[in-house]
Design an enzyme around this catalytic site. Structure first.
Site, PDB file in Angstrom:
ATOM      1  N   ARG A  52       0.844  -1.212   0.000  1.00 39.93           N
ATOM      2  CA  ARG A  52       0.000   0.000   0.000  1.00 39.93           C
ATOM      3  C   ARG A  52       0.870   1.249   0.000  1.00 39.93           C
ATOM      4  NH1 ARG A  52      -2.160   1.764   4.554  1.00 39.93           N
ATOM      5  NH2 ARG A  52      -2.748  -0.255   5.423  1.00 39.93           N
ATOM      6  N   TYR A 105     -13.102  18.850 -16.335  1.00 40.37           N
ATOM      7  CA  TYR A 105     -13.704  17.524 -16.287  1.00 40.37           C
ATOM      8  C   TYR A 105     -14.778  17.486 -15.187  1.00 40.37           C
ATOM      9  CZ  TYR A 105     -14.384  12.709 -14.968  1.00 40.37           C
ATOM     10  OH  TYR A 105     -14.969  11.526 -14.612  1.00 40.37           O
ATOM     11  N   ASP A 178      -4.212  19.508 -14.719  1.00 36.65           N
ATOM     12  CA  ASP A 178      -4.690  18.202 -15.178  1.00 36.65           C
ATOM     13  C   ASP A 178      -4.250  18.066 -16.639  1.00 36.65           C
ATOM     14  OD1 ASP A 178      -6.120  16.044 -16.217  1.00 36.65           O
ATOM     15  OD2 ASP A 178      -7.842  16.375 -14.898  1.00 36.65           O
ATOM     16  N   LYS A 203      -6.766   7.144 -19.414  1.00 35.61           N
ATOM     17  CA  LYS A 203      -7.005   7.666 -20.774  1.00 35.61           C
ATOM     18  C   LYS A 203      -5.801   7.378 -21.670  1.00 35.61           C
ATOM     19  CE  LYS A 203     -10.584   9.263 -18.588  1.00 35.61           C
ATOM     20  NZ  LYS A 203     -11.761   8.453 -18.443  1.00 35.61           N
TER      21      LYS A 203
HETATM   22  C1  PLP Z   1      -9.475  15.301 -17.704  1.00 38.26           C
HETATM   23  C2  PLP Z   1      -9.843  14.199 -16.755  1.00 38.26           C
HETATM   24  N1  PLP Z   1      -9.329  14.213 -15.506  1.00 38.26           N
HETATM   25  C3  PLP Z   1      -9.631  13.251 -14.613  1.00 38.26           C
HETATM   26  C4  PLP Z   1     -10.491  12.221 -14.936  1.00 38.26           C
HETATM   27  C5  PLP Z   1     -10.831  11.165 -13.915  1.00 38.26           C
HETATM   28  O1  PLP Z   1     -10.156   9.987 -14.219  1.00 38.26           O
HETATM   29  P1  PLP Z   1     -10.626   8.501 -13.800  1.00 38.26           P
HETATM   30  O2  PLP Z   1     -11.858   8.195 -14.594  1.00 38.26           O
HETATM   31  O3  PLP Z   1      -9.437   7.674 -14.150  1.00 38.26           O
HETATM   32  O4  PLP Z   1     -10.904   8.518 -12.344  1.00 38.26           O
HETATM   33  C6  PLP Z   1     -11.035  12.161 -16.222  1.00 38.26           C
HETATM   34  C7  PLP Z   1     -11.967  11.059 -16.583  1.00 38.26           C
HETATM   35  O5  PLP Z   1     -12.658  11.138 -17.572  1.00 38.26           O
HETATM   36  C8  PLP Z   1     -10.705  13.177 -17.151  1.00 38.26           C
HETATM   37  O6  PLP Z   1     -11.217  13.185 -18.394  1.00 38.26           O
END
Ligand code: PLP
Length: 401
Positions: A52, A105, A178, A203
């Site tokens: 962990r 997002y 991000d 992604k």
């Molecule tokens: C730009 C962005 N950040 C964060 C996330 C969250 O990621 P996860 O689905 O792996 O938790 C997403 C998911 O679509 C995303 O498109």
């Protein structure tokens, strides 16, 4: 021996060029052990105690991603992009003021709306594409974090990272970016001054739609970074070793996939720009996109594989187009090898701010002509056969995607 692996492409393709020390295998092993043997004197041979906290397979993927983001940064993997994002917010302290980009997002916005207040955070949404808005929103001595996403979901707005970082740093504010959509192939936020970079590794980094993972990277190991690492360890937000292994394998082809998706997305955006069945194509690679000049400076080698189209005739036509596609797959998420299309507002749920006529496209690596023909045919057929708006199973549900 002289170190010749220099380009990020080469580092990615060869997984840092490291062979497995035990077997000499060029493919790393998966280390599934949850715990590590303690020596008679109480020490642990490589300092690892329990998975962990530390795992060699995760560390391998972390070192590779850190090398791609550059700048001598450090990386921590998480069990999902949301686990990574929320670890940053949860490492702040009650009363901290946080600036978050207005367009971002949906999942991050939703988490902030539901949980940030109970965590004691004072969250303010602002337009990070406008430096004046950022300056006006900063509360000196109280603002601790500025969170931005560029290109930002699902309008693909562009934030000028260098300018926002300069303004934030002048007021002692940390900047987190991000970088899920741009990936280090197209933008390396640390080179523009960012302090933290966050990814949904689900992604593009993994890229094959078969891993849920996230990552936080820091420009420098400091006490805030130690809090993020401590959060991961103590909240149990580590990914499993198999996911980490799949992720390092996915990153081997990151450059090819992102470059191909960017080229095809540009071809699609250019082809459909001005199309009579559309009121707009949102893509930072188009010269009339409001963020194009900044994107051209900030993004290297392409504008990404994500774009949105706005359909003439509103929601009814958007749903009709969705029904007619055959090559694009109707699904949420992004950054995989297959192209996806979704009515974003339905995916996000009733309180979504996304326009009802918008379809979000995640462009994959298929033959560009097949994707263009598919969309052209779907637009044409839908415009001849408009359909009533179906509520759709996602429309009444709150989003998780
Ligand atoms: C730009 C962005 N950040 C964060 C996330 C969250 O990621 P996860 O689905 O792996 O938790 C997403 C998911 O679509 C995303 O498109």
């Amino acid at each position: 021996m002289e170190q010749r692996l220099v380009s990020p492409e080469t580092l990615a393709a060869q997984g840092l060029g490291e062979a497995d020390p035990a077997s000499g295998g060029l493919t790393p092993v998966i280390n599934l052990s949850t715990n590590y043997e303690q020596q008679p004197d109480g020490s642990h041979r490589q300092g690892r105690v329990y998975t962990r906290a530390d795992n060699p397979t995760s560390e391998q993927a972390e070192r590779l991603l850190a090398a791609l983001e550059g700048g001598g940064c450090a990386c921590a993997l998480f069990g999902s992009g949301m686990a990574a994002a929320t670890a940053v917010f949860q490492s702040l302290l009650p009363g901290d003021h946080v600036l978050v980009s207005r367009v971002l997002y949906w999942g991050v916005r939703k988490w902030l709306a539901e949980f940030a207040l109970t965590w004691g955070l004072d969250v303010e949404f602002t337009d990070t594409t406008d430096p004046d808005a950022v300056v006006a929103a900063i509360r000196p001595g109280r603002t601790r974090l500025l969170w931005t996403e560029t290109p930002a979901n699902p309008m693909w707005e562009i934030t000028d990272l260098a300018s926002v970082c300069e303004l934030a740093h002048a007021a002692g504010v940390r900047v987190a970016v991000d970088n899920t959509v741009a990936t280090p192939v197209l933008t390396r936020p640390f080179e523009h001054g960012a302090d933290l970079v966050v990814h949904s590794a689900t992604k593009y980094l993994n890229g094959h739609g078969d891993v849920l993972a996230g990552a936080v990277l820091t420009a420098r190991p400091d006490p805030f970074w130690e809090r993020i690492r401590s959060w991961r360890r103590n909240a149990g937000a580590m990914p499993g070793p198999f996911e980490a292994w799949l992720l390092q394998r996915g990153m081997r082809t990151l450059f090819l996939r992102v470059q191909r998706a960017s080229q095809t997305a540009l071809a699609i955006a250019t082809h459909f720009h001005g199309h009579p069945a559309l009121t707009g194509v949102l893509y930072p690679g188009l010269p009339d996109h409001p963020g194009h000049q900044i994107a051209a400076r900030q993004m290297t080698g392409g504008f990404g594989g994500m774009l949105s189209i706005r359909v003439t005739g509103g929601a009814a036509h958007a749903h009709a187009v969705l029904r007619e596609v055959q090559v694009f797959k109707r699904a949420t998420s992004l950054g995989g090898v297959e192209s996806l299309i979704e009515h974003r507002r339905s995916s996000e749920g009733p309180s979504s701010p996304v326009p009802d006529d918008l379809l979000r496209l995640s462009v994959g690596i298929e033959a560009p002509v097949d994707l263009i023909t598919d969309l052209e045919t779907a637009l044409d057929t839908a415009s001849r056969r408009p359909a009533p708006v179906p509520p759709g199973p996602g429309a009444s549900r709150e989003a998780v995607r």
